[in-house]
Design a protein around this motif. Structure first.
Motif, PDB file in Angstrom:
ATOM      1  N   UNK A  73       0.788  -1.237   0.000  1.00 57.65           N
ATOM      2  CA  UNK A  73       0.000   0.000   0.000  1.00 57.65           C
ATOM      3  C   UNK A  73       0.822   1.289   0.000  1.00 57.65           C
ATOM      4  N   UNK A  74       2.070   1.210   0.403  1.00 53.94           N
ATOM      5  CA  UNK A  74       2.873   2.438   0.454  1.00 53.94           C
ATOM      6  C   UNK A  74       4.330   2.099   0.144  1.00 53.94           C
ATOM      7  N   UNK A  75       4.575   1.582  -1.067  1.00 48.81           N
ATOM      8  CA  UNK A  75       5.916   1.039  -1.356  1.00 48.81           C
ATOM      9  C   UNK A  75       7.038   2.075  -1.258  1.00 48.81           C
ATOM     10  N   UNK A  76       6.718   3.358  -1.446  1.00 46.70           N
ATOM     11  CA  UNK A  76       7.778   4.369  -1.407  1.00 46.70           C
ATOM     12  C   UNK A  76       7.659   5.294  -0.194  1.00 46.70           C
ATOM     13  N   UNK A  77       6.883   4.857   0.804  1.00 47.55           N
ATOM     14  CA  UNK A  77       6.697   5.723   1.977  1.00 47.55           C
ATOM     15  C   UNK A  77       8.022   5.981   2.687  1.00 47.55           C
ATOM     16  N   UNK A  78       8.816   4.943   2.871  1.00 48.55           N
ATOM     17  CA  UNK A  78      10.094   5.117   3.593  1.00 48.55           C
ATOM     18  C   UNK A  78      11.050   5.971   2.764  1.00 48.55           C
ATOM     19  N   UNK A  79      11.079   5.736   1.467  1.00 46.68           N
ATOM     20  CA  UNK A  79      11.935   6.547   0.572  1.00 46.68           C
ATOM     21  C   UNK A  79      11.546   8.018   0.708  1.00 46.68           C
ATOM     22  N   UNK A  80      10.235   8.266   0.608  1.00 51.61           N
ATOM     23  CA  UNK A  80       9.768   9.662   0.641  1.00 51.61           C
ATOM     24  C   UNK A  80      10.038  10.309   1.996  1.00 51.61           C
ATOM     25  N   UNK A  81       9.837   9.538   3.059  1.00 53.49           N
ATOM     26  CA  UNK A  81       9.979  10.125   4.390  1.00 53.49           C
ATOM     27  C   UNK A  81      11.443  10.370   4.745  1.00 53.49           C
ATOM     28  N   UNK A  82      12.307   9.436   4.365  1.00 55.05           N
ATOM     29  CA  UNK A  82      13.685   9.496   4.874  1.00 55.05           C
ATOM     30  C   UNK A  82      14.720   9.864   3.828  1.00 55.05           C
ATOM     31  N   UNK A  83      14.326   9.860   2.538  1.00 50.71           N
ATOM     32  CA  UNK A  83      15.341  10.218   1.535  1.00 50.71           C
ATOM     33  C   UNK A  83      14.917  11.434   0.699  1.00 50.71           C
ATOM     34  N   UNK A  84      13.830  11.308  -0.063  1.00 52.02           N
ATOM     35  CA  UNK A  84      13.395  12.440  -0.889  1.00 52.02           C
ATOM     36  C   UNK A  84      11.920  12.285  -1.224  1.00 52.02           C
ATOM     37  N   UNK A  85      11.194  13.399  -1.228  1.00 52.08           N
ATOM     38  CA  UNK A  85       9.772  13.358  -1.542  1.00 52.08           C
ATOM     39  C   UNK A  85       9.549  13.042  -3.019  1.00 52.08           C
ATOM     40  N   UNK A  86      10.468  13.485  -3.857  1.00 53.72           N
ATOM     41  CA  UNK A  86      10.303  13.338  -5.310  1.00 53.72           C
ATOM     42  C   UNK A  86      10.948  12.048  -5.799  1.00 53.72           C
ATOM     43  N   UNK A  87      10.148  11.212  -6.472  1.00 51.12           N
ATOM     44  CA  UNK A  87      10.685   9.944  -6.998  1.00 51.12           C
ATOM     45  C   UNK A  87      11.189  10.101  -8.427  1.00 51.12           C
ATOM     46  N   UNK A  88      10.737  11.138  -9.114  1.00 49.85           N
ATOM     47  CA  UNK A  88      11.079  11.286 -10.535  1.00 49.85           C
ATOM     48  C   UNK A  88      11.540  12.720 -10.801  1.00 49.85           C
ATOM     49  N   UNK A  89      12.723  13.057 -10.300  1.00 54.81           N
ATOM     50  CA  UNK A  89      13.186  14.446 -10.401  1.00 54.81           C
ATOM     51  C   UNK A  89      13.559  14.831 -11.831  1.00 54.81           C
ATOM     52  N   UNK A  90      13.497  16.131 -12.089  1.00 53.75           N
ATOM     53  CA  UNK A  90      13.924  16.676 -13.380  1.00 53.75           C
ATOM     54  C   UNK A  90      14.983  17.738 -13.108  1.00 53.75           C
ATOM     55  N   UNK A  91      16.077  17.664 -13.847  1.00 54.68           N
ATOM     56  CA  UNK A  91      17.141  18.670 -13.746  1.00 54.68           C
ATOM     57  C   UNK A  91      17.245  19.387 -15.086  1.00 54.68           C
ATOM     58  N   UNK A  92      17.322  20.715 -15.033  1.00 55.61           N
ATOM     59  CA  UNK A  92      17.493  21.473 -16.280  1.00 55.61           C
ATOM     60  C   UNK A  92      18.525  22.557 -16.075  1.00 55.61           C
ATOM     61  N   UNK A  93      19.376  22.742 -17.082  1.00 57.17           N
ATOM     62  CA  UNK A  93      20.135  23.983 -17.185  1.00 57.17           C
ATOM     63  C   UNK A  93      20.124  24.384 -18.662  1.00 57.17           C
TER      64      UNK A  93
END
Ligand SMILES: [Fe+2]
Length: 258
Positions: free
Chosen positions: A61-81
């Motif tokens: 039910x919450x496979x990325x809850x620990x990732x989001x809570x303890x590492x980063x809220x964003x699972x699919x970041x975008x970087x631009x310059x």
């Protein structure tokens, strides 16, 4: 690794997942502390090990809850310059076996995002799981929807795909595996940079890739850790021309999956 980054100061560091072994909060906190010491922007996507394997309720039910809570809220970041656009795709999910997946909905989102990026900007996609099979590995299975993903990425002018997962570095291109007569998309697979789980020729070896761009070319250098010298040393170097792009369309993407 931190010394390597500190000395060379890349514009951006990409970490293509697995951050942890068992997705435990303390493992994510350790990974966070490590990433926080990198003095340049960092793009991170999760891997299959970043979903709890044995905590079934959480996995369902919450496979990325620990990732989001303890590492980063964003699972699919975008970087631009000005010259670079890097899009992260999360290919892990709660029932990930080995090969991961990209949903068609996410593919369309990524396609629209990348199609809107101006010409001349170098376009990169990062996914933990591999889109082409690794050499010398036994299994030849790849990410579910790999062919659709490659079709899309080559259509919207992606220049480079980065991935992880196999603990073994290799480089290929889309045309070797999915020949369409189009300009090939270069696919660079990372070995393991900080764990002791290297595979095949990289057993007990750590490695990383250094990617340099200018207007006309991309150079990928593969670095391996040398215990004796206490440093990463260049092991191989691969040169690619930057492609002239033809006009593209997203029309073909509404059809059924092949
Ligand atoms: Fe993995």
């Amino acid at each position: 690794m931190l010394d390597f980054v500190e000395e060379r100061r890349p514009d951006v560091v990409v970490i293509s997942g697995d951050l942890t072994l068992r997705a435990r909060p303390e493992q994510f906190r350790e990974a966070r502390a490590f990433v926080d010491r990198i003095p340049v922007p960092v793009v991170v996507v999760p891997g299959n090990h970043d979903v709890p394997l044995f905590r079934f309720w959480e996995r369902a039910f919450a496979p990325f809850a620990a990732y989001r809570r303890h590492f980063a809220a964003e699972l699919e970041p975008v970087y631009r310059d000005d010259g670079l656009c890097i899009v992260g795709i999360n290919t892990a999910y709660n029932w990930t076996h080995k090969s991961g997946r990209i949903t068609r909905r996410r593919l369309r989102e990524v396609g629209e995002l990348l199609a809107a990026v101006p010409d001349g900007v170098f376009k990169v996609v990062v996914a933990h799981h591999h889109l082409i099979p690794p050499p010398n590995f036994g299994t030849q299975s790849v990410l579910a929807n790999a062919r659709e993903a490659i079709d899309l990425f080559s259509t919207v002018g992606v220049d480079l795909i980065l991935s992880g997962h196999h603990h073994q570095a290799f480089i290929g291109n889309s045309e070797e595996f999915y020949p369409q007569g189009r300009p090939p998309v270069v696919i660079v697979h990372s070995g393991t940079t900080t764990s002791d789980r290297g595979r095949a020729g990289e057993r007990e070896r750590n490695s990383c890739n250094w990617i340099a761009l200018d207007d006309r070319s991309m150079v990928v250098s593969h670095y391996r850790w040398h215990e004796e010298g206490g440093r990463f040393a260049e092991h191989s170097r691969h040169w690619y021309p930057r492609q002239e792009r033809v006009p593209y369309t997203l029309d073909g993407l509404d059809g059924p999956p092949r």
